[in-house]
Design a protein around this motif. Structure first.
Motif, PDB file in Angstrom:
ATOM      1  N   GLN A   1       0.822  -1.202   0.000  1.00 38.98           N
ATOM      2  CA  GLN A   1       0.000   0.000   0.000  1.00 38.98           C
ATOM      3  C   GLN A   1       0.860   1.258   0.000  1.00 38.98           C
ATOM      4  O   GLN A   1       1.849   1.349   0.722  1.00 38.98           O
ATOM      5  N   PHE A   2       0.500   2.204  -0.875  1.00 37.48           N
ATOM      6  CA  PHE A   2       1.055   3.565  -0.867  1.00 37.48           C
ATOM      7  C   PHE A   2      -0.109   4.528  -0.701  1.00 37.48           C
ATOM      8  O   PHE A   2      -1.138   4.376  -1.365  1.00 37.48           O
ATOM      9  N   ALA A   3       0.035   5.551   0.142  1.00 40.52           N
ATOM     10  CA  ALA A   3      -1.082   6.489   0.304  1.00 40.52           C
ATOM     11  C   ALA A   3      -0.661   7.719   1.092  1.00 40.52           C
ATOM     12  O   ALA A   3       0.338   7.714   1.816  1.00 40.52           O
ATOM     13  N   PHE A   4      -1.458   8.768   0.956  1.00 44.80           N
ATOM     14  CA  PHE A   4      -1.447   9.913   1.849  1.00 44.80           C
ATOM     15  C   PHE A   4      -2.520   9.719   2.899  1.00 44.80           C
ATOM     16  O   PHE A   4      -3.553   9.115   2.639  1.00 44.80           O
ATOM     17  N   ASN A   5      -2.277  10.236   4.077  1.00 43.03           N
ATOM     18  CA  ASN A   5      -3.302  10.219   5.108  1.00 43.03           C
ATOM     19  C   ASN A   5      -3.287  11.553   5.849  1.00 43.03           C
ATOM     20  O   ASN A   5      -3.040  11.622   7.043  1.00 43.03           O
TER      21      ASN A   5
ATOM     22  N   ASN B   1      -1.193   7.943  -5.217  1.00 47.21           N
ATOM     23  CA  ASN B   1      -0.318   9.107  -5.054  1.00 47.21           C
ATOM     24  C   ASN B   1       1.111   8.826  -5.503  1.00 47.21           C
ATOM     25  O   ASN B   1       2.064   9.311  -4.899  1.00 47.21           O
ATOM     26  N   THR B   2       1.252   8.050  -6.574  1.00 51.64           N
ATOM     27  CA  THR B   2       2.585   7.627  -7.019  1.00 51.64           C
ATOM     28  C   THR B   2       2.692   7.783  -8.525  1.00 51.64           C
ATOM     29  O   THR B   2       1.735   7.539  -9.252  1.00 51.64           O
ATOM     30  N   LYS B   3       3.876   8.177  -8.981  1.00 48.84           N
ATOM     31  CA  LYS B   3       4.131   8.239 -10.413  1.00 48.84           C
ATOM     32  C   LYS B   3       5.443   7.520 -10.731  1.00 48.84           C
ATOM     33  O   LYS B   3       6.231   7.204  -9.841  1.00 48.84           O
ATOM     34  N   ASN B   4       5.635   7.262 -12.028  1.00 48.06           N
ATOM     35  CA  ASN B   4       6.804   6.508 -12.468  1.00 48.06           C
ATOM     36  C   ASN B   4       6.892   5.184 -11.711  1.00 48.06           C
ATOM     37  O   ASN B   4       7.920   4.825 -11.152  1.00 48.06           O
ATOM     38  N   MET B   5       5.788   4.466 -11.714  1.00 51.33           N
ATOM     39  CA  MET B   5       5.676   3.203 -10.991  1.00 51.33           C
ATOM     40  C   MET B   5       5.499   2.052 -11.968  1.00 51.33           C
ATOM     41  O   MET B   5       4.738   2.156 -12.927  1.00 51.33           O
ATOM     42  N   THR B   6       6.196   0.944 -11.724  1.00 54.33           N
ATOM     43  CA  THR B   6       6.007  -0.292 -12.467  1.00 54.33           C
ATOM     44  C   THR B   6       5.571  -1.369 -11.485  1.00 54.33           C
ATOM     45  O   THR B   6       6.242  -1.604 -10.472  1.00 54.33           O
TER      46      THR B   6
ATOM     47  N   TRP C   1      -4.615   4.685  -7.838  1.00 55.01           N
ATOM     48  CA  TRP C   1      -5.488   5.848  -7.968  1.00 55.01           C
ATOM     49  C   TRP C   1      -4.722   7.102  -7.583  1.00 55.01           C
ATOM     50  O   TRP C   1      -3.745   7.053  -6.836  1.00 55.01           O
ATOM     51  N   ALA C   2      -5.171   8.235  -8.153  1.00 58.12           N
ATOM     52  CA  ALA C   2      -4.480   9.515  -7.967  1.00 58.12           C
ATOM     53  C   ALA C   2      -2.996   9.357  -8.277  1.00 58.12           C
ATOM     54  O   ALA C   2      -2.141   9.871  -7.567  1.00 58.12           O
TER      55      ALA C   2
END
Length: 774
Positions: A289-293, A349-354, A377-378
């Motif tokens: 999991q990756f996220a902002f909280n 909330n992540t970019k340049n992800m594989t 997402w996002a």
């Protein structure tokens, strides 16, 4: 359909490892004090490593120090710098600030019951701090069984506690960077057999967090370089409802007690992260999991309008893009997840992800709400590929293996294999740009193939060269809601195995209004086609002639052999679908099997390209499908519009000129206090003849159609009055085409909204008014 299991089931594949595990458990149990042995969770075969080369048995090449921990023979009063002088407890390591290049080495086969590892310090570029294993190569991974002995992230009143959020893992890192964690086993529950259904329990395997409130003034808010590999996390339990916080086996999360607007831009994210070759079983909520909280990011004040005037709720997190808060350069690959409580690999909330070669075996097992198997997402500029997801629930909302979520920009799903997911194939939300799903294989995902769509998009979505094999008698629909923006379906195979029921394409009238179908194959085993089947002048209705029997699809091969499943649905040389597709740049460069695109006179239909005919190395789209649609002349396009009322919000973007700009992604809205009739006057510039008018209301997840009645009026220049030529009292909604009033000639057109739907509170908002001469 009968799956072909090309390898033994996971449990059988690990039978030998399970036998070794039993022997190891007996040996280790003899060394563990009785009180610990009785509380240890059940040990599964995945935790055993046979003849492992533990990193701690090899020299430290970074120039740092090695620190050893032995739960049985260690002493916290010892130096800790050799196996003979090892520390005993994790508390000793927690009280130590480690330096770049140091290694924290846990003895293989040992257990640390009721303990949490939170070592302090950060590594540096080229010299990360490592948590790893040493010792007997025949012993199991060192095992931290935290047993729920972690602080609550919430205060007594239910609000989040900035001091304790992020401290809920078996291994914790907070505002730290340059860390490698590998070759350990983790659990964090006192009794997984008893499901936690209430309370504020948050229990993680590995929790890596940025706590914005605890960063010193001027401190670096970007945490760099994390490696998590060969870790086994199991038995994490938590309430089966949303606590407004994420938790799971491996979590990367940013916390802040205030609104995102109170923090700076361009920071507060992770970079250079690799999570690979891990196993996750029986965990809540997520495996990865990756996220902002941000605690204040879910109310009305957290939302914002975009540049086109579209409103994004706070939880859609458009602010991650506008403030450049994305985590970036993330790789998630070769992980196995089984029996996951909510969404298995839930990324935000992540970019340049594989994200590739991950296997999800069962998700949404205990969480009583919506989610999907593997999705972003996002996020932005990311690709999900070569993943396998199966065993999903029968869920009316979402529940699919994949999800084209809200506020994604340039996100691609390709070369993925999903099967036996009862809720369907792909959730589809909106408010996104350049979403692509291509060369994927779906078998027996009987639910809704493309599910939802709750908002318009910024640009078209492309579903190209996917192969769908389903049972029409069990399938709910191909699409269950209404496509709100342009969607292209190109070169797909829709293969219905049912001999009794034709494909049910949609639930709502007008559901496919924005969908364009071209060069798809529609095969019905019963021979009869649905009256709902979309128009596709270039499509076919032929048997694809797959290499393998569609009923005997491949399972059990393992995700590293995922192409075996795709090869089963490759086309035979005599297939009528060879060279029957059409080229489009959104097809990419290769197919599921790695074959370059394309060979022959045109691309093939389906997820595998045949090597028949000469290769076309640099194809050019000389027949753009985008130019085939919407080519009628809109007589109102670009013409001035005057509204009797305009909403002042969204930074002044909800103006009437949006009604004739040719885009369904922009809109006009009336002010909250607008009086009926609300008039919209289009100046056609000169006398213009027309016999058809198109109207479209704006809707999203929180906005319904609002107009109940309206009049269409022409301007009579001779008398200086408006004359009604058509009226409706049955609403507008989406894609309403009004005809039957003959040919009207006038220089000005008025749309007079005369009444709203009784159950609606707010005033109307429309996306488009178009005028045509048929």
């Amino acid at each position: 359909m009968r799956p072909v299991d090309t390898g033994p089931p996971r449990s059988l594949r690990m039978l030998y490892a399970g036998f070794v595990a039993l022997l190891a458990a007996l040996l280790v149990g003899a060394l563990v004090p009785a009180a610990q042995a009785t509380t240890a969770p059940h040990r599964t075969p995945a935790r055993v490593a046979v003849k492992a080369v533990w990193p701690g048995n090899t020299p430290n090449t970074t120039g740092g120090k090695d620190y050893y921990l032995d739960a049985t023979l260690g002493r916290d009063t010892a130096a800790g710098t050799s196996p003979a002088t090892a520390w005993r407890t994790l508390a000793k390591a927690n009280a130590t600030t480690f330096a770049p290049g140091d290694r924290i080495l846990l003895k293989a086969g040992e257990q640390w019951q009721d303990q949490q590892l939170w070592p302090k310090g950060s590594g540096s570029a080229g010299r990360p701090i490592a948590v790893s294993a040493y010792g007997d190569p025949n012993a199991g991974r060192p095992y931290i069984a935290t047993n729920g002995k972690v602080p609550s992230p919430s205060r007594a009143d239910g609000t989040k506690n900035p001091a304790t959020v992020g401290l809920t893992g078996s291994i914790v890192l907070r505002n730290q960077q340059y860390w490698d964690i590998n070759n350990v086993e983790l659990s964090n529950d006192d009794d997984f057999a008893t499901d936690i259904t209430d309370g504020t329990y948050v229990r993680d395997g590995i929790m890596v967090s940025i706590n914005a409130d605890l960063l010193a003034a001027g401190a670096d808010s970007v945490m760099d370089h994390f490696r998590i590999s060969n870790v086994f996390v199991h038995n994490l339990d938590g309430p089966s409802h949303w606590q407004k916080i994420h938790y799971g086996a491996v979590d990367f999360q940013v916390f802040g007690s205030k609104s995102y607007k109170d923090y700076g831009t361009g920071g507060h994210h992770f970079k250079d992260v690799r999570i690979e070759n891990n196993t996750f079983e029986n965990v809540e909520l997520h495996a990865v999991q990756f996220a902002f909280n941000w605690f204040a990011a879910d109310g009305a004040n957290a939302g914002q309008y975009d540049e086109s005037g579209k409103w994004h709720e706070g939880w859609e997190q458009l602010w991650v893009r506008t403030r450049d808060l994305y985590s970036r350069d993330v790789y998630i690959g070769h992980n196995y997840a089984e029996s996951i409580g909510q969404g298995a690999i839930q990324l935000a909330n992540t970019k340049n992800m594989t994200v590739e070669y991950n296997e999800v075996n069962g998700f949404l097992k205990r969480y009583d709400a919506v989610s999907c198997g593997l999705y972003l997402w996002a996020g932005a500029d990311s690709v999900m590929q070569y993943n396998e997801v199966y065993g999903g629930p029968n869920n009316e909302y979402d529940g699919t293996p994949w999800d084209l979520e809200y506020t994604n920009f340039n996100v691609t799903y390709q070369f993925n294999y999903s099967h036996d997911n009862a809720a369907g194939w792909m959730a589809y939300m909106g408010n996104s740009s350049n979403s692509i799903a291509r060369y994927n294989l779906s078998v027996n995902d009987n639910g809704v193939l493309v599910k939802n769509m709750l908002s318009t998009n910024y640009s078209p979505t492309y579903f190209t060269n996917n192969t769908f094999v389903y049972d029409g008698a069990d399938l709910d629909y191909v699409h269950d809601e209404t496509f709100l923006s342009r969607v292209y379906f190109l070169n797909n195979i829709f293969y219905n195995t049912s001999t009794t029921t034709s494909t049910p394409w949609y639930r709502r009238t007008g559901a496919l209004r924005q969908a364009v179908f071209s060069n798809n194959d529609y095969y019905e085993a019963r021979g009869a086609h649905s009256t709902q089947e979309p128009a596709d002048p270039r499509g076919t209705r032929a048997d694809p002639r797959f290499v393998g029997d569609p009923a005997d699809y491949v399972t059990g091969a393992g995700v590293d052999r995922i192409r075996e499943a795709a090869a089963h649905f490759a086309l035979r040389d005599d297939s009528p679908l060879v060279d029957a597709g059409r080229y489009n740049p959104h097809l990419g460069a290769e197919d599921f099997l790695g074959t370059p695109l394309y060979y022959g006179d045109a691309p093939d239909i389906g997820s595998a390209e045949s090597r028949i005919g000469p290769r076309v190395p640099d194809p050019v789209d000389d027949d753009p499908i985008e130019e085939e649609t919407g080519n009628r002349v809109d007589l109102a396009l670009g013409r001035p519009v005057t509204a009797s009322s305009t909403h002042p919000g969204a930074n002044g973007t909800l103006t009437a000129d949006k009604l004739t700009d040719g885009s369904l992604t922009t809109r006009w809205a009336a002010a909250d206090d607008a009086a009926y009739p609300i008039t919209l006057d289009i100046d056609l510039g000169a006398d213009t003849a027309f016999d058809e008018i198109y109207l479209d209301e704006y809707t999203d997840s929180g906005t319904n159609p609002r107009v109940q009645s309206f009049d269409l009026q022409r301007w009579n220049a001779a008398t200086g009055t408006w004359v009604t030529f058509a009226s409706r009292a049955t609403g507008i909604g989406h894609d309403l085409t009004v005809t039957g009033f003959g040919t009207v000639t006038t220089s000005r057109l008025r749309v007079a909204l005369t009444g709203k739907i009784a159950t609606e509170q707010y005033t109307p908002t429309l996306t488009e008014i178009a005028v045509y001469r048929s």
